[in-house]
Design an enzyme around this catalytic site. Structure first.
Site, mmCIF file in Angstrom:
data_model
loop_
_atom_site.group_PDB
_atom_site.id
_atom_site.type_symbol
_atom_site.label_atom_id
_atom_site.label_comp_id
_atom_site.label_asym_id
_atom_site.label_seq_id
_atom_site.Cartn_x
_atom_site.Cartn_y
_atom_site.Cartn_z
ATOM 1 N N ARG A 142 4.771 -48.517 -34.181
ATOM 2 C CA ARG A 142 3.457 -48.652 -34.829
ATOM 3 C C ARG A 142 2.335 -48.109 -33.948
ATOM 4 O O ARG A 142 1.263 -47.761 -34.448
ATOM 5 C CB ARG A 142 3.214 -50.096 -35.259
ATOM 6 C CG ARG A 142 4.125 -50.503 -36.413
ATOM 7 C CD ARG A 142 3.850 -51.904 -36.896
ATOM 8 N NE ARG A 142 4.206 -52.924 -35.947
ATOM 9 C CZ ARG A 142 5.417 -53.478 -35.826
ATOM 10 N NH1 ARG A 142 6.394 -53.088 -36.612
ATOM 11 N NH2 ARG A 142 5.657 -54.406 -34.925
ATOM 12 N N GLU A 170 12.258 -61.364 -24.692
ATOM 13 C CA GLU A 170 12.498 -62.806 -24.816
ATOM 14 C C GLU A 170 13.988 -63.106 -24.591
ATOM 15 O O GLU A 170 14.356 -64.028 -23.881
ATOM 16 C CB GLU A 170 12.044 -63.258 -26.200
ATOM 17 C CG GLU A 170 11.860 -64.750 -26.318
ATOM 18 C CD GLU A 170 11.398 -65.137 -27.718
ATOM 19 O OE1 GLU A 170 10.958 -64.257 -28.470
ATOM 20 O OE2 GLU A 170 11.501 -66.330 -28.025
#
Ligand code: AMP
Length: 175
Positions: free
Chosen positions: A63, A100
């Site tokens: 993006r 993560e």
């Protein structure tokens, strides 16, 4: 040209709860991209925060390409993509960084930037800052300097900008 105030651009960000997994509130930029006036206002707002004498705008897949390329067009500066592994065809430089769960890898063409180049990094959203911090490192390893990081959205509660210090950070919308 007048710029739409941040309050109105906010109306073009759609919240998708529990995407891509439970507990994540995904900020969907599709309505902003789909509206010509809002997309253009967003690009103009990013351009306001472009430092002078920038040699390249670096966009982060995927993006970051949308906003980075639009900003490059508006400001007349060239665009350099940072991509996920195995996508760039020529000689690349890579960096591994922590996600993560597990690690991610980002790549840049080795000849995309030169020693002393001053660049701006663009992405749609700053969350924990891991992606942008790795991008800054990658760029610095090629001898270039990051003059600023620009985001459309920043999730303030994740304090991502602390990871990017001392690089100046500007985000249009804060949550
Ligand atoms: P981070 O490395 O944690 O700062 O994550 C930034 C990257 O993950 C950006 O490229 C974003 O597109 C994406 N991202 C992270 N959290 C979200 C979210 N809540 N909504 C949309 N995109 C996100």
């Amino acid at each position: 040209m007048t710029t739409k105030p941040a309050l109105q651009l906010r109306d073009y960000i759609r919240n998708i709860p529990d995407f891509p997994k439970p507990g994540i509130n995904f900020k969907d930029i599709s309505p902003l991209l789909a509206d010509g006036e809002a997309f253009s206002a967003c690009t103009s707002e990013l351009a306001v925060h472009m430092p002078d004498d920038i040699d390249a705008i670096v966009g982060i897949e995927s993006r970051g390409f949308l906003f980075g390329a639009a900003l490059a067009q508006q400001t007349g500066v060239g665009f350099v993509p940072i991509r996920k592994p195995g996508k760039l065809p020529a000689d690349t430089h890579a960096i591994e960084y922590e996600l993560e769960y597990g690690t991610g890898i980002l790549e840049i063409h080795r000849d995309a930037l030169s020693q002393g180049h001053k660049v701006v990094v663009v992405d749609d959203l700053l969350a924990t800052g891991g992606t942008a911090a790795a991008t800054i490192q990658l760029i610095e390893q090629l001898g270039a300097e990051v003059a600023a990081c620009l985001f459309v959205i920043e999730l303030d509660f994740l304090a991502g900008r602390e990871k990017l210090s001392p690089t100046p950070v500007h985000s249009i919308l804060h949550y």
